[in-house]
Every structure is written in C-alpha cells, then in structure tokens.
Motif scaffolding. Structure first.
Motif, PDB file in Angstrom:
ATOM      1  N   PRO A 168     -28.942  33.510 -10.155  1.00  0.00           N
ATOM      2  CA  PRO A 168     -28.857  32.545  -9.053  1.00  0.00           C
ATOM      3  C   PRO A 168     -29.110  33.199  -7.693  1.00  0.00           C
ATOM      4  O   PRO A 168     -28.852  34.383  -7.502  1.00  0.00           O
ATOM      5  CB  PRO A 168     -27.411  32.048  -9.132  1.00  0.00           C
ATOM      6  CG  PRO A 168     -26.928  32.410 -10.494  1.00  0.00           C
ATOM      7  CD  PRO A 168     -27.689  33.620 -10.911  1.00  0.00           C
ATOM      8  N   SER A 169     -29.614  32.405  -6.782  1.00  0.00           N
ATOM      9  CA  SER A 169     -29.831  32.861  -5.402  1.00  0.00           C
ATOM     10  C   SER A 169     -30.035  31.646  -4.514  1.00  0.00           C
ATOM     11  O   SER A 169     -30.646  30.667  -4.938  1.00  0.00           O
ATOM     12  CB  SER A 169     -31.071  33.747  -5.328  1.00  0.00           C
ATOM     13  OG  SER A 169     -31.461  33.962  -3.996  1.00  0.00           O
ATOM     14  N   THR A 170     -29.536  31.708  -3.304  1.00  0.00           N
ATOM     15  CA  THR A 170     -29.900  30.719  -2.286  1.00  0.00           C
ATOM     16  C   THR A 170     -30.704  31.414  -1.194  1.00  0.00           C
ATOM     17  O   THR A 170     -31.886  31.125  -0.984  1.00  0.00           O
ATOM     18  CB  THR A 170     -28.642  30.061  -1.686  1.00  0.00           C
ATOM     19  OG1 THR A 170     -27.929  29.417  -2.741  1.00  0.00           O
ATOM     20  CG2 THR A 170     -29.017  29.025  -0.635  1.00  0.00           C
TER      21      THR A 170
ATOM     22  N   THR B 273     -31.969  34.595  -0.665  1.00  0.00           N
ATOM     23  CA  THR B 273     -33.125  35.465  -0.913  1.00  0.00           C
ATOM     24  C   THR B 273     -34.320  34.636  -1.389  1.00  0.00           C
ATOM     25  O   THR B 273     -35.432  34.776  -0.874  1.00  0.00           O
ATOM     26  CB  THR B 273     -32.764  36.553  -1.946  1.00  0.00           C
ATOM     27  OG1 THR B 273     -31.515  37.129  -1.567  1.00  0.00           O
ATOM     28  CG2 THR B 273     -33.825  37.611  -2.017  1.00  0.00           C
TER      29      THR B 273
ATOM     30  N   ARG C  96     -35.827  38.796  -9.160  1.00  0.00           N
ATOM     31  CA  ARG C  96     -34.382  39.065  -9.226  1.00  0.00           C
ATOM     32  C   ARG C  96     -33.992  39.050 -10.689  1.00  0.00           C
ATOM     33  O   ARG C  96     -34.382  38.140 -11.435  1.00  0.00           O
ATOM     34  CB  ARG C  96     -33.582  38.014  -8.458  1.00  0.00           C
ATOM     35  CG  ARG C  96     -32.082  38.169  -8.719  1.00  0.00           C
ATOM     36  CD  ARG C  96     -31.220  37.372  -7.798  1.00  0.00           C
ATOM     37  NE  ARG C  96     -31.229  37.931  -6.445  1.00  0.00           N
ATOM     38  CZ  ARG C  96     -30.406  37.528  -5.489  1.00  0.00           C
ATOM     39  NH1 ARG C  96     -29.525  36.586  -5.716  1.00  0.00           N
ATOM     40  NH2 ARG C  96     -30.465  38.069  -4.291  1.00  0.00           N
TER      41      ARG C  96
ATOM     42  N   HIS D 121     -30.930  46.185  -3.583  1.00  0.00           N
ATOM     43  CA  HIS D 121     -31.328  44.932  -2.927  1.00  0.00           C
ATOM     44  C   HIS D 121     -31.976  45.326  -1.593  1.00  0.00           C
ATOM     45  O   HIS D 121     -31.413  45.117  -0.513  1.00  0.00           O
ATOM     46  CB  HIS D 121     -30.090  44.056  -2.710  1.00  0.00           C
ATOM     47  CG  HIS D 121     -30.376  42.614  -2.421  1.00  0.00           C
ATOM     48  ND1 HIS D 121     -31.640  42.137  -2.099  1.00  0.00           N
ATOM     49  CD2 HIS D 121     -29.559  41.537  -2.381  1.00  0.00           C
ATOM     50  CE1 HIS D 121     -31.564  40.827  -1.893  1.00  0.00           C
ATOM     51  NE2 HIS D 121     -30.322  40.443  -2.060  1.00  0.00           N
TER      52      HIS D 121
ATOM     53  N   PRO E 127     -23.371  39.811   3.350  1.00  0.00           N
ATOM     54  CA  PRO E 127     -24.672  39.428   2.797  1.00  0.00           C
ATOM     55  C   PRO E 127     -24.702  38.014   2.239  1.00  0.00           C
ATOM     56  O   PRO E 127     -25.771  37.428   2.066  1.00  0.00           O
ATOM     57  CB  PRO E 127     -24.891  40.448   1.676  1.00  0.00           C
ATOM     58  CG  PRO E 127     -23.509  40.913   1.303  1.00  0.00           C
ATOM     59  CD  PRO E 127     -22.697  40.843   2.549  1.00  0.00           C
ATOM     60  N   GLY E 128     -23.503  37.466   1.962  1.00  0.00           N
ATOM     61  CA  GLY E 128     -23.434  36.167   1.332  1.00  0.00           C
ATOM     62  C   GLY E 128     -23.817  36.251  -0.132  1.00  0.00           C
ATOM     63  O   GLY E 128     -24.489  37.198  -0.534  1.00  0.00           O
ATOM     64  N   PRO E 129     -23.425  35.282  -0.930  1.00  0.00           N
ATOM     65  CA  PRO E 129     -22.492  34.206  -0.595  1.00  0.00           C
ATOM     66  C   PRO E 129     -21.062  34.747  -0.434  1.00  0.00           C
ATOM     67  O   PRO E 129     -20.713  35.744  -1.065  1.00  0.00           O
ATOM     68  CB  PRO E 129     -22.598  33.271  -1.810  1.00  0.00           C
ATOM     69  CG  PRO E 129     -23.065  34.138  -2.940  1.00  0.00           C
ATOM     70  CD  PRO E 129     -23.895  35.223  -2.328  1.00  0.00           C
TER      71      PRO E 129
END
Ligand code: CP
Length: 355
Positions: free
Chosen positions: A76-78, A80, A129, A157, A294-296
């Motif tokens: 999962p990623s938002t 990047t 990723r 990363h 860096p989030g989340p």
C-alpha cells in the motif's frame, strides 16, 4: 532557489523548466549509499526548479512528452504512488498504475515476468514498491528500463530521503552541521536507513533513538565501531529526552506493526508513553526546530496530534516537496548526458571518497 516569472498558459506549455542541471548518468535510483554529495546536490537543485513549476497556475510542462512510466506497487501507498503519478503527469509523461491487487501477480506471475511485460510495452521508467528488500535491485540488474525504488521492505526508500533533505534545506537553509533526531521504529524503517545515508553524506549529525528492541544491532555494534565507516558518526540514544536535546530537526517514525513480530514492545501504550513526541518533549529541541514525519502517521502513538499539526510541523510540506523531488528524478533518469558515466556500476561504499 531558482525563481522564474509566472508564465501564461501558452508560454507554460512551450517552456520546459530551466535551468536544470544534468551531470550524472544514473538510470536507477535504488538507495543513497552510492550517491555522492554532488549528485544529491544536483537533485536538490533540480527539485527547486521543479517546485517553481508546481507553484504556477498551470502545472504542466512538456519535458517528458512521449515517455511512459509505470508504477508497480506491491504494497500500500498514498504519498509515494500518487506523487510519482502527479510528477509524471506534470512533466507530460504517460503514467500507468499497476497495483499488486488486480495484476497478473495475483495469478502467480513472477516479479521478473511482470516487469519484463511492462518493459515490452516500452515503459521508460518502472517505479517499484515491494515488501522484499532487494526487489528493485533485482529488476535493475535485469531490465533496460530505468528503475526507481519506491520502498523495498525495511531496506531503503531513497526518494523519501531526498524529499526530506530538500525540505530541511528549504526550511533551514542548510543541512551541514544540523542535529537531526530520528525517533521511533528504526529497526523496520527504510526511511531511516536511506535518511541516514543522505543526511550523513550532506554533513548532518544524526541521532537515532528507539527502544533497544527496535534499534538494529548493526547500527549499535557494527557501523559505529568501524573506523572510517560513513555511518560511524551516528549517535545512538535510548532516551528520547537525550535525543531531542538541541535538535534542529525532529523526525518521528511510524511504528510499523505490520512488519513486527511479537515481543518487540510491552504495549503500544507503553511505547507511546516512553517515545511519543509530545509538545512538552519538543521543548527540549531548539526553538524553531522542524517536526517531520514520512507518513502515514499513527497520531497519538509516535506523535501527538498537536505536534503533528502544530506550528513547527512541516509534514504537509514534505508531501508537496515529494512531487518536486520526484519530478527532478524522473527528468534526470531519461534525459541523456554527454559523456555519460554509469555510477550505478560502482558498488556501495566505494564512493566514500566523495564525502
Ligand atoms: N512515506 C511514504 O512512503 O508514504 P506512503 O506509504 O503513503 O507512500
């Protein structure tokens, strides 16, 4: 930062962002361990140029017209994934998103064959990723397409580290000599590993702070005791109060419960009590210290909501800067350099002379 005047619609479409620098022949972004400070400097310079494009009324330039980019995200990623998509579209590239769910990987296709398939469709850049460390390096060894590591397991990363460097320098005017406290789940953090390389290469003093169970033993016993190792200067602290003292930058890390087995922490509540960044603890840092993540975020665990959204927080600016940095990287990978030298053939650790 390079300033160029705001341009009207027709001028924007006709004007690529300039003056961009292009001195390095890199076709892969896998980690920062084999970047020289000069190469990082070039990325930061080009990111500033790209950020100017983001501030225009019409955010579109023809720089990568005719190029195609695939995002292959097996985790999962938002931030990047969306920022790479946005970066590619602003530069006029065709961007194809390949999520892990719904691709033929679910039918058992290997990563190698999935990537070969994307390459066979003339994809210029594959952004990957993956939950397994080394997956982007494997692809980079076997593909002609350019490869960008968007996060591989707990390993690296690099684009996050570059956007963090860019944010620090934009806000504080320098990186060299700053005390940067990275606090939280260091053991499972690819952000911390790439950040360490980037920050130390650019002359920052890095302090790592985690419970002993979440501090990698190679950091404690290996790097620091190896004279001349690029990471030998990294300071390790078990107490968050010691790490925060006089910090210029406080970087909180997400507690990565999905990667941890059992036994690392008594309870999340206990962890938060001992290591969470609260406004009271933040007073130990320098006045005006930056708060980054860096989030989340797990708000209320590694960082309190009033700190995460407080006046010192640059967390949203990190996200905005991520688009500019990724635009700079996309540009540099597919733009040829005269007399190109392939730095990616240089094994890690052999570039320490560049420091
Ligand atoms: N920082 C980061 O990698 O966020 P995403 O997981 O949302 O991409």
């Amino acid at each position: 930062m390079t300033q160029t005047p705001q341009l009207g619609v027709r001028e924007v479409v006709a004007t690529p962002p300039a003056p961009l620098r292009r001195a390095w022949g890199r076709r892969q972004v896998l980690d920062l361990d084999n970047y020289s400070p000069a190469e990082i400097e070039e990325v930061l310079h080009n990111s500033a140029v790209m950020k100017e494009v983001l501030q225009r009324d019409i955010r579109k330039v023809p720089t990568l017209r005719g190029k195609s980019i695939a995002t292959l995200f097996m985790e999962p990623s938002t931030r990047t994934r969306v920022s790479f998509e946005q970066a590619g579209k602003i530069l006029s590239a065709d961007v194809i998103n390949v999520p892990g769910n719904g691709s033929s990987a679910e039918k058992g296709e290997s990563l190698y064959n999935t990537a070969l398939t994307l390459q066979a469709m003339n994809t210029d850049i594959i952004i990957i990723r993956h939950p397994h460390a080394g997956a982007p390096h494997f692809l980079a060894r076997h593909l002609e397409s350019c490869v960008i590591n968007a996060g591989d397991g707990s390993h690296a990363h690099p684009t996050q580290a570059l956007l963090d460097l860019f944010t620090i320098r934009s806000k504080l005017g320098k990186i060299k000599g700053l005390r940067v406290a990275i606090i939280g789940d260091i053991l499972y953090s690819r952000v911390a590993r790439s950040g360490l390389w980037g920050l130390t290469k650019m002359g920052a003093h890095v302090v790592l702070c985690a419970p002993p169970t979440l501090m990698p033993q190679d950091f404690v016993n290996g790097y620091r005791s190896t004279k001349g190792h690029p990471l030998a200067s990294v300071q390790i602290e078990a107490r968050v109060e010691h790490a925060l003292e006089d910090a210029d930058v406080v970087m909180a890390l997400r507690l990565q419960l999905e990667r941890q087995g059992s036994g690392h922490l008594p309870t999340v509540r206990e962890y938060s009590r001992m290591y969470g960044i609260t406004s009271q603890r933040l007073q130990l840092a320098k006045p005006g210290a930056l708060v980054m993540h860096p989030g989340p975020m797990n708000e209320g665990v590694e960082i309190d909501p009033d700190v995460a959204h407080g006046t010192r927080s640059v967390i949203e600016e990190q996200v905005t800067n991520g688009v500019a940095v990724r635009m700079a990287l996309l540009y540099s990978l597919v733009t040829p350099v005269r007399g190109e030298r392939d730095k990616d053939r240089t094994p890690p650790h052999e570039t320490s002379g560049d420091r």
